[in-house]
Design a protein around this motif. Structure first.
Motif, PDB file in Angstrom:
ATOM      1  N   UNK A 250     -22.417  32.469  46.204  1.00 35.25           N
ATOM      2  CA  UNK A 250     -21.642  33.159  47.227  1.00 35.25           C
ATOM      3  C   UNK A 250     -21.218  32.123  48.259  1.00 35.25           C
ATOM      4  N   UNK A 251     -19.932  32.087  48.593  1.00 34.30           N
ATOM      5  CA  UNK A 251     -19.429  30.992  49.424  1.00 34.30           C
ATOM      6  C   UNK A 251     -18.187  31.435  50.179  1.00 34.30           C
ATOM      7  N   UNK A 252     -17.906  30.729  51.257  1.00 36.29           N
ATOM      8  CA  UNK A 252     -16.664  30.951  51.992  1.00 36.29           C
ATOM      9  C   UNK A 252     -15.719  29.792  51.726  1.00 36.29           C
ATOM     10  N   UNK A 253     -14.427  30.082  51.793  1.00 41.95           N
ATOM     11  CA  UNK A 253     -13.433  29.034  51.504  1.00 41.95           C
ATOM     12  C   UNK A 253     -12.109  29.412  52.149  1.00 41.95           C
ATOM     13  N   UNK A 254     -11.268  28.420  52.343  1.00 39.42           N
ATOM     14  CA  UNK A 254      -9.924  28.642  52.861  1.00 39.42           C
ATOM     15  C   UNK A 254      -9.014  29.006  51.696  1.00 39.42           C
ATOM     16  N   UNK A 255      -8.455  30.192  51.733  1.00 38.12           N
ATOM     17  CA  UNK A 255      -7.631  30.710  50.640  1.00 38.12           C
ATOM     18  C   UNK A 255      -6.250  30.058  50.680  1.00 38.12           C
ATOM     19  N   UNK A 256      -5.859  29.409  49.585  1.00 41.67           N
ATOM     20  CA  UNK A 256      -4.552  28.745  49.559  1.00 41.67           C
ATOM     21  C   UNK A 256      -3.440  29.646  49.026  1.00 41.67           C
ATOM     22  N   UNK A 257      -3.761  30.924  48.792  1.00 46.30           N
ATOM     23  CA  UNK A 257      -2.733  31.872  48.384  1.00 46.30           C
ATOM     24  C   UNK A 257      -2.584  32.054  46.894  1.00 46.30           C
ATOM     25  N   UNK A 258      -3.338  31.314  46.080  1.00 48.73           N
ATOM     26  CA  UNK A 258      -3.261  31.513  44.637  1.00 48.73           C
ATOM     27  C   UNK A 258      -3.794  32.896  44.278  1.00 48.73           C
ATOM     28  N   UNK A 259      -3.387  33.396  43.103  1.00 50.03           N
ATOM     29  CA  UNK A 259      -3.713  34.765  42.722  1.00 50.03           C
ATOM     30  C   UNK A 259      -5.070  34.903  42.057  1.00 50.03           C
ATOM     31  N   UNK A 260      -5.712  33.765  41.728  1.00 48.84           N
ATOM     32  CA  UNK A 260      -6.961  33.853  40.981  1.00 48.84           C
ATOM     33  C   UNK A 260      -7.838  32.628  41.249  1.00 48.84           C
ATOM     34  N   UNK A 261      -9.108  32.802  40.953  1.00 50.18           N
ATOM     35  CA  UNK A 261     -10.031  31.669  40.892  1.00 50.18           C
ATOM     36  C   UNK A 261     -10.297  31.369  39.423  1.00 50.18           C
ATOM     37  N   UNK A 262     -10.411  30.103  39.104  1.00 53.19           N
ATOM     38  CA  UNK A 262     -10.740  29.678  37.748  1.00 53.19           C
ATOM     39  C   UNK A 262     -12.145  29.107  37.748  1.00 53.19           C
ATOM     40  N   UNK A 263     -12.962  29.576  36.807  1.00 56.53           N
ATOM     41  CA  UNK A 263     -14.332  29.088  36.687  1.00 56.53           C
ATOM     42  C   UNK A 263     -14.497  28.471  35.303  1.00 56.53           C
ATOM     43  N   UNK A 264     -15.006  27.254  35.284  1.00 53.28           N
ATOM     44  CA  UNK A 264     -15.301  26.555  34.034  1.00 53.28           C
ATOM     45  C   UNK A 264     -16.780  26.214  34.015  1.00 53.28           C
ATOM     46  N   UNK A 265     -17.405  26.381  32.863  1.00 53.38           N
ATOM     47  CA  UNK A 265     -18.829  26.083  32.766  1.00 53.38           C
ATOM     48  C   UNK A 265     -19.150  25.499  31.395  1.00 53.38           C
ATOM     49  N   UNK A 266     -20.149  24.631  31.371  1.00 57.14           N
ATOM     50  CA  UNK A 266     -20.590  23.970  30.143  1.00 57.14           C
ATOM     51  C   UNK A 266     -22.098  24.075  30.068  1.00 57.14           C
ATOM     52  N   UNK A 267     -22.643  24.308  28.870  1.00 58.32           N
ATOM     53  CA  UNK A 267     -24.094  24.358  28.758  1.00 58.32           C
ATOM     54  C   UNK A 267     -24.626  23.276  27.833  1.00 58.32           C
ATOM     55  N   UNK A 268     -25.949  23.180  27.774  1.00 63.18           N
ATOM     56  CA  UNK A 268     -26.593  22.086  27.049  1.00 63.18           C
ATOM     57  C   UNK A 268     -26.494  22.228  25.539  1.00 63.18           C
ATOM     58  N   UNK A 269     -26.002  23.359  25.047  1.00 62.98           N
ATOM     59  CA  UNK A 269     -25.726  23.507  23.618  1.00 62.98           C
ATOM     60  C   UNK A 269     -24.301  23.110  23.269  1.00 62.98           C
ATOM     61  N   UNK A 270     -23.556  22.635  24.257  1.00 65.87           N
ATOM     62  CA  UNK A 270     -22.191  22.189  24.019  1.00 65.87           C
ATOM     63  C   UNK A 270     -21.142  23.272  24.153  1.00 65.87           C
ATOM     64  N   UNK A 271     -21.522  24.450  24.604  1.00 64.10           N
ATOM     65  CA  UNK A 271     -20.562  25.541  24.769  1.00 64.10           C
ATOM     66  C   UNK A 271     -19.763  25.364  26.050  1.00 64.10           C
ATOM     67  N   UNK A 272     -18.456  25.620  25.973  1.00 68.69           N
ATOM     68  CA  UNK A 272     -17.588  25.638  27.147  1.00 68.69           C
ATOM     69  C   UNK A 272     -17.153  27.083  27.388  1.00 68.69           C
ATOM     70  N   UNK A 273     -17.186  27.485  28.629  1.00 64.61           N
ATOM     71  CA  UNK A 273     -16.716  28.812  29.031  1.00 64.61           C
ATOM     72  C   UNK A 273     -15.689  28.628  30.144  1.00 64.61           C
ATOM     73  N   UNK A 274     -14.612  29.366  30.064  1.00 63.06           N
ATOM     74  CA  UNK A 274     -13.599  29.307  31.118  1.00 63.06           C
ATOM     75  C   UNK A 274     -12.983  30.677  31.285  1.00 63.06           C
ATOM     76  N   UNK A 275     -12.809  31.074  32.540  1.00 62.03           N
ATOM     77  CA  UNK A 275     -12.196  32.370  32.793  1.00 62.03           C
ATOM     78  C   UNK A 275     -11.379  32.299  34.078  1.00 62.03           C
TER      79      UNK A 275
END
Length: 269
Positions: A236-261
């Motif tokens: 949970x965090x605060x941030x200055x909104x630059x007006x984009x319509x979405x946040x992009x989250x990318x994640x990688x785990x130790x089994x080599x899986x990449x997740x992006x949404x």
């Protein structure tokens, strides 16, 4: 007079709550002295003073999901990165962060595992050097605590992400120039110290080791993490909104899986 009394009481309760949160300062730690060079090398580390504070409970209600907040108290400074260290954990470095400009002044909450009574400290990197603050937390067993979900169910939903946004008034317009967001990622984040509750065999370590959150092409924060990050990580965090319509989250785990949404701001979970 009644209204004034209620306001005074609210202020008093707020002050008492803040005092309770900050009444558990860092304690002397032989473990920190032993790992300091590995964590920070030979750099000078100064006390945080008025730069930032760490908020964490003195006695945690859930050792596997202890809330830790890094809150900047001097808005004129630039905190570009932070290292979260839990002195007594099997892997003391819980997370290393890089922050984009939109995250400043910094206000970030995360949840960590605490394996035994320990200092939880944050080393913040700034243009003026490295500064440290932290709290002593009474918790135990967090790294070996059983997972909350069945392994098959946890793996089936692994990588699912949710976004919540705060800070809107009743008309939907921004009430403040900054927004507050919460990002949750489904992942069992197995520490390697947990046992399967049916077979009683150890579950192999399998956790998110990289997480990146962006608005458009602009970085909000990047985290390199270890086994001390809680199951189903939440930020949970605060941030200055630059007006984009979405946040992009990318994640990688130790089994080599990449997740992006891509998580639209107008379609919160």
């Amino acid at each position: 007079m009644k209204i004034l009394a209620q306001v005074a009481l609210a202020l008093l309760l707020g002050s008492a709550a803040h005092a309770a949160e900050t009444a558990n300062p860092l304690t002397d730690s032989d473990s920190w002295q032993a790992i300091r060079a590995d964590v920070a090398g030979d750099i000078q580390i100064s006390e945080a003073g008025d730069l930032f504070e760490v908020v964490a409970p003195y006695r945690a209600s859930h050792a596997a999901a202890v809330p830790v907040t890094i809150r900047q108290t001097d808005p004129s400074a630039r905190i570009t990165g932070a290292t979260v260290v839990i002195d007594e954990n099997p892997s003391p470095v819980a997370a290393e962060f890089t922050f984009g400009e939109a995250m400043l002044p910094l206000d970030l909450e995360m949840r960590v595992r605490v394996n035994q009574y320990s200092n939880v400290r944050v080393l913040a990197e700034t243009d003026a050097g490295t500064f440290m603050d932290g709290r002593f937390v009474k918790a135990s067993g967090g790294c070996s605590a059983p997972a909350t979900r069945d392994p098959e169910e946890a793996l089936a939903s692994m990588g699912e992400m949710r976004l919540r946004l705060f800070g809107k008034d009743e008309t939907g317009a921004m009430s403040m120039p900054r927004r507050e967001a919460q990002v949750m990622i489904r992942h069992p984040n197995y520490s390697g110290l947990q046992r399967n509750q049916i077979t009683h065999l150890f579950i192999a370590a399998h956790f998110l080791d990289q997480i990146e959150v962006l608005q458009g092409d602009e970085l909000l924060f990047r985290m390199t993490g270890g086994i001390s990050i809680s199951e189903n990580p939440v930020f949970r965090f605060s941030y200055a909104d630059n007006g984009t319509e979405a946040l992009t989250v990318r994640a990688h785990d130790t089994d080599g899986n990449w997740f992006e949404e891509v998580l639209p701001k107008d379609q919160q979970s």
